[in-house]
Scaffold this motif. Structure first.
Motif, short mmCIF file in Angstrom:
data_model
loop_
_atom_site.label_atom_id
_atom_site.label_comp_id
_atom_site.label_asym_id
_atom_site.label_seq_id
_atom_site.Cartn_x
_atom_site.Cartn_y
_atom_site.Cartn_z
N CYS A 115 -12.30 -6.34 -0.43
CA CYS A 115 -11.38 -5.46 -1.16
C CYS A 115 -10.02 -6.11 -1.29
N ARG A 116 -9.56 -6.70 -0.19
CA ARG A 116 -8.23 -7.30 -0.22
C ARG A 116 -8.19 -8.49 -1.16
N LYS A 117 -9.20 -9.31 -1.10
CA LYS A 117 -9.20 -10.52 -1.93
C LYS A 117 -9.28 -10.17 -3.41
N TYR A 118 -9.96 -9.07 -3.71
CA TYR A 118 -10.09 -8.72 -5.12
C TYR A 118 -9.07 -7.68 -5.55
N GLY A 119 -8.32 -7.17 -4.60
CA GLY A 119 -7.33 -6.17 -4.96
C GLY A 119 -7.91 -4.82 -5.29
N ALA A 120 -9.01 -4.48 -4.66
CA ALA A 120 -9.61 -3.17 -4.92
C ALA A 120 -8.75 -2.08 -4.29
N THR A 121 -8.60 -0.99 -5.00
CA THR A 121 -7.80 0.12 -4.48
C THR A 121 -8.56 1.42 -4.71
N ALA A 147 -11.56 1.13 -1.98
CA ALA A 147 -10.97 0.57 -0.77
C ALA A 147 -11.10 1.56 0.39
N LYS A 177 0.58 8.19 -0.31
CA LYS A 177 1.07 8.23 1.06
C LYS A 177 1.86 6.97 1.40
N ASN A 178 1.35 5.83 0.94
CA ASN A 178 1.95 4.57 1.35
C ASN A 178 3.30 4.33 0.70
N VAL A 215 -1.56 5.28 -2.62
CA VAL A 215 -0.16 5.11 -3.03
C VAL A 215 0.62 6.38 -2.79
N ILE A 225 -10.18 1.17 4.49
CA ILE A 225 -8.78 0.83 4.27
C ILE A 225 -8.02 2.12 3.98
N ASN A 226 -7.04 2.39 4.81
CA ASN A 226 -6.27 3.62 4.63
C ASN A 226 -5.15 3.34 3.66
N PHE A 227 -5.48 3.36 2.38
CA PHE A 227 -4.47 3.03 1.38
C PHE A 227 -4.51 4.04 0.26
N SER A 230 -5.01 2.44 -7.57
CA SER A 230 -3.59 2.22 -7.76
C SER A 230 -3.35 1.68 -9.17
#
Lengths: 156, 182, 328, 372
Positions: free
Chosen positions: D216-222, D226, D237-238, D235, D231-233, D315
């Motif tokens: 997810c991080r490498k591909y930028g999945a949100t 994610a 909240k963050n 927008v 992944i607790n992500f 996101s």
């Protein structure tokens, strides 16, 4: 072995629950509207294509300022006007004044995205949304609306 | 705070930090004005913004760290970002036609609550736009770089499959260039 | 001699008419049923309750052009839809609807129906292969492996019943269950306590054999577009469609005959064809109901179900029943 | 189920899934190299519905771009327009009245529920179950009717304005929204029993389509993709924007990384959205919906502005490079599904086609939003 059978049993149980739900739905009334025979009323704020608003005397309110034309993102409004001289009585005298009179107001509905920017930009409350929604045709020309004509037809 | 550590390691990329730091101070102090000069050089200065790291106010711009560097240093910077656990938001370009330059903009963000958005920019001459690919570090950059290539014609050196993605396969035009005529 | 031929011809004509009528109106029933389950009316414009929809559909299909894709194997492509429909009609010949209504009673009726049913897989294979479509080939391979693996538990279950009743004649099978619900094969008895399980297995296998959801992997709309009949239009498609529904009727009839006492009344009153029809349409309704409730299984899930669950259990049932039969 | 692949040279074939395929929900094409039912290699081909919204954003004035944003994602359009107005407001420093911001949040969350509902139905339809789609559409229709009564359109809304809203909500809307919440909660229970518990459904998704957090991080999945990978992500909240900090809601996170986890995330998100709507209706302040002093012409000062929002799909970012004129100098849209979809090529390798399509369904694709 126990897990094997309990999985089968639980699986069958979950299937039965699903069947129960659809069975209940089977006897509930239908929720659809049989469209061509019945139609629903459009809400008050429904944004159809635009329509000119007339004054009390039947002439369009539009003063041909062209704000809507400029506001339109897709450039689907084209209007033309001519200036007309008219006489008004000011303090007992007759004076000649000029004013712009709308001669054509074309809406190319094929490119209109129904965003409503034109109505919002109008400072004279001269255009509004129609409530027409079942517009269908196989000819492009049917969607080049002459709004002035439509206004006259509505009045006659 | 991840922001400080990243700032520090990114500043380490610039071998001659003194003038850059000075400029940061002035620019940050001047705020909007300085930003204006930098982005729109046609008004006063003709030179584009110098390379360096700028700390931004998140509330005003929507990102915290703005880095501009040479294409040669790009991979080193992205490596730092990758090590710090950032994810790739997007890659895009901006056509600065008056300066005869194309800018490639990389957006990075983080998954955790230690929010920090990093923007990395690099400029390349408009006549022969070429920057190294970061798709080796971030495989997700593959599509983003292809898209940027579609729209701006920027060559990404070492990209495994640089063929049009959103445009037709045989497209030889780059619609987001400012001199593009449809 | 000529009278027997005439008899046979009349029987076949009636079977075709029954199969075609059923197929056409089951499509209507399916669409209405699906509509009700999904809280919409279904086809209701043509005729009262939309009852003229099937003839309209049939007319439309018949007037359409039959397109044979370039590079397709023409012979196989043309023969496949016929192969889907013909065995289904042939099976009708031997099904007893009541004590007297049967086209041709045979003492190996069960065998004959299964022999014809296995031809159905052939038509899918030919259709998929002959239409020169990758989706078609994939679907054909799926459907064949599915049909083979589900024929096994199905036949084992049938063997259990044949063992219990000692006959392969469908008429005698029903006669053995006459008198009321307590005599049906469905109901467990001392010598066959696992019969409800056998019924369930047979029911699932029927669903799988007729390629009905949740086992419609041969069609698998969201994966393989339309599976083996992707390239078929006009009446070729129509024949597949009718074949599918004719197979459903046969499957329901078989379940009725084997487990639900054929034309017998649950209480032993007024046995007759009406009971038979009531039972098969109830079963068909449950097929429709199941189809519109569940998502599709996967091909490995389907094979796992057959080889890991249905076959062991049905084999156990066979051995267990055999043992009990020996004891009692 | 991914199995061992022993590829014989010359034994694979290319399968074109799309651009017209029932599972791709639009005009997406995936070129799959297949070994029987197994996918050896996949290449996604995009651009069949590319409309160059970014160039339109440069050619038009800021208000003229407003209707474009809802054409990106026709299922969750309000989230995207929200991002746009927030970006322009940030750039030109327009203050938004509190009531307007609350109404924005309420309508965005309603739209999120509608979007997830449609996803739910379409996803189950991908798996072969048609009926849940109809139930989901029935509930979604309620939301669309509600939003139509206040915004004037059903899908491609053009409701937010720079600084506020097009028009205010009325009591009828509030009553209907209040009535909707218990109704939706009941429906969610029904979906749970009908779909979530179903053994066939679970068997198809459990452990299928793993997407690791690192991937997810490498591909930028949100977004839910994610969050289904632990992944607790979010927008909201963050990087809180709008009035979201004033709401009490949870972000569902599941660690299983499979398609079922992504399903759970979305189903729970609907419940959280209902909570937000409930609170929003309770807290809704009185006041104007447009600021008193609003610039007549929107001309953000020179600069490079970025705004991220959490839409139904993840996101969504919008970058506006302004040169001080009434048109944007550069108008970049970072669409979430674009990144989410880009990992599909890698994720589906070695899977069977039916599982790969289930994985594709769980990514919640809206093709116009990928292609822009």
């Amino acid at each position: 072995m126990g897990a094997y059978f309990s999985e089968i049993f639980r699986g069958l149980q979950s299937l039965a629950i699903g069947l129960g739900i659809t069975f209940k739905e089977f006897f509930k009334p239908v929720v659809t509207v049989p469209y061509p025979y019945e139609t629903i009323k459009m809400s008050e704020r429904f944004r159809g294509h635009i329509e000119l608003i007339e004054n009390e005397d039947g002439t369009p309110k539009c003063v041909a300022c062209g704000m809507c034309q400029r506001a339109c993102p897709s450039g689907c409004i084209s209007l033309a006007s001519k200036s007309v001289k008219y006489e008004v009585e000011v303090k007992g005298e007759m004076k000649t004044k000029k004013k712009k009179v709308l001669t054509t107001y074309d809406l190319n509905f094929t490119t209109c995205s129904l965003c409503g920017q034109c109505v919002e930009s109008c400072n004279f409350d001269a255009i509004t949304f129609s409530k027409e929604y079942n517009l269908a045709s196989d000819r492009k020309e049917d969607f080049h609306f002459d709004l002035l004509n439509r206004l006259e037809e509505r009045n006659s | 705070m991840i922001k400080d550590t990243v700032l520090q390691s990114l500043r380490g990329l610039f071998p001659d930090p003194e003038p850059v730091v000075e400029e940061i101070v002035t620019e940050a102090a001047e705020g909007d004005e300085a930003e204006g000069e930098k982005k729109k050089p046609a008004k006063k200065k003709k030179e584009p913004r110098n390379n360096g790291v700028i700390e931004h106010d998140y509330a005003q711009y929507g990102y915290d760290i703005d880095v501009q560097l040479d294409p040669g240093e790009l991979l080193a910077a992205v490596m730092i970002i990758d090590k710090a656990g950032f994810f790739l938001e997007s890659v895009t370009g901006v056509d600065w036609i008056k300066e005869e330059q194309l800018e490639v903009v990389y957006d990075f963000s983080r998954y955790d609550f230690d929010t920090c958005r990093v923007v990395i920019r690099t400029r390349t001459p408009r006549a022969k736009p070429k920057v190294p690919t970061i798709s080796k570090i971030y495989p997700g950059a593959n599509w983003h770089e292809r898209e940027t290539h579609d729209f701006f014609g920027i060559k990404f050196d070492g990209h495994p499959h640089l063929v049009p993605l959103l445009l037709p396969e045989d497209a030889d035009f780059h619609p987001l260039l400012k001199d593009f005529k449809p | 001699m000529s009278l027997t031929i005439l008899n046979a011809v009349i029987a076949v004509v009636i079977a075709i008419a029954f199969a075609a009528l059923n197929a056409a109106y089951l499509v209507w029933a399916e669409r209405r049923g699906a509509g009700r389950i999904q809280r919409r009316p279904g086809p209701n414009v043509n005729g009262p309750l939309g009852l003229l929809q099937p003839p309209a559909d049939g007319l439309k299909l018949m007037t359409k052009q039959l397109i044979i894709p370039g590079g397709a194997d023409k012979a196989l492509f043309m023969v496949a839809p016929v192969l889907a429909m013909a065995p289904a009609i042939m099976s009708f010949v031997t099904i007893p609807f009541s004590e007297n209504i049967v086209a041709r009673s045979m003492n190996i009726g069960v065998l004959m129906i299964f022999a014809f049913a296995s031809l159905g897989a052939m038509s899918i294979l030919l259709a998929g292969w002959g239409s020169r479509n990758k989706y078609g080939v994939m679907a054909a391979v799926r459907a064949v492996s599915q049909n083979i693996s589900y024929e096994i538990p199905m036949l084992i279950t049938v063997i259990t019943i044949v063992m219990m009743t000692g006959t392969m004649d469908l008429k005698e099978l029903v006669a053995g269950q006459s008198g009321g619900i307590w005599n049906w094969n469905l109901v467990p008895s001392l010598s066959s306590p696992l019969m409800p399980v056998a019924f369930l297995i047979f029911f699932i296998c029927t669903l799988a054999e007729t390629n009905r959801a949740p086992f419609d992997l041969g069609e698998a709309e969201s994966e393989l577009v339309a599976g083996f009949h992707t390239e078929y239009g006009s009446m070729g498609f129509g024949l597949f469609f009718m074949g599918e529904y004719a197979n459903i009727v046969i499957g329901a009839s078989l379940i009725t005959i084997l487990f639900l006492g054929g034309w017998g009344c649950p209480l032993g009153l007024f046995p007759g064809v009406w009971w038979f029809l009531l039972k098969i349409y109830l079963l068909i309704f449950s097929f429709i109901w199941i189809r519109w409730t569940f998502p599709r299984t996967t091909i490995y899930g389907l094979l796992n179900l057959s080889w890991k669950i249905l076959i062991p259990i049905s084999l156990f049932n066979l051995l267990f029943t055999a043992g009990l039969l020996k004891v009692f | 189920m991914s199995g061992p692949i022993h590829i014989q040279p010359g034994e694979t074939f290319i399968l074109n899934v799309g651009p017209q395929h029932p599972a791709t929900h639009g005009v997406l094409r995936v070129k799959m190299e297949m070994d029987g039912e197994y996918i050896v290699k996949a290449e996604t081909v995009l651009g069949y519905i590319h409309r160059m919204h970014e160039l339109m954003g440069e050619n038009r004035t800021y208000p003229q771009v407003l209707p474009n944003l809802s054409r990106l994602d026709y299922l969750g359009a309000l989230g995207y327009t929200h991002g746009h107005v927030l970006a322009v407001e940030r750039a030109s420093g327009i203050e938004v009245p509190e009531r307007a911001e609350y109404i924005r949040v309420i309508t965005v969350e309603l739209n999120r529920v509608a979007s997830h509902l449609f996803w739910f139905g379409a996803f189950v339809m991908d798996l072969g179950g048609f009926t849940p789609l109809m139930y989901a559409i029935e509930d979604r229709e309620y939301i669309l009717d509600m939003l139509e009564a206040v915004t004037g359109s059903r899908l491609t809304y053009c409701y937010y304005r720079f600084g506020g809203l097009y028009n205010d909500i009325d009591d009828e809307f509030i009553d209907r929204a209040r009535a909707f919440i218990p109704r939706m909660r009941k429906s969610l229970k029904k979906y749970d029993a009908l779909v979530t518990g179903n053994i066939i459904f679970r068997k198809r998704l459990e452990g299928i389509g793993p997407i690791s957090a690192e991937m997810c991080r490498k591909y930028g999945a949100t977004g839910p993709v994610a969050r289904g990978s632990g992944i607790n992500f979010d927008v909201r909240k963050n990087e809180p924007y709008s009035v979201y900090p004033e709401f009490d809601f949870d972000v569902p996170v599941y660690d299983e990384c499979d398609s079922l986890a992504r399903y759970y995330v979305r189903m729970e998100e609907m419940e959280q959205s209902l909570r937000i709507i409930e609170q929003g209706l309770d807290k809704l302040p009185e006041g104007p919906i447009m600021p008193k002093k609003k610039p007549k012409l929107i001309k953000p000062p020179v600069g490079d502005y970025y705004q991220a929002v959490e839409t139904a799909r993840g996101s969504f970012g919008i970058r506006i490079v302004s040169d001080g004129t009434k048109n944007a100098y550069r108008f970049k849209l970072r669409s979430p599904t674009y990144s989410n979809m880009s990992l599909f090529d890698e994720a589906c390798e070695g899977m069977m086609i039916m599982d790969a399509l289930a994985l594709m369904g769980s990514l919640d694709l809206v093709i116009p939003e990928i292609d822009r």
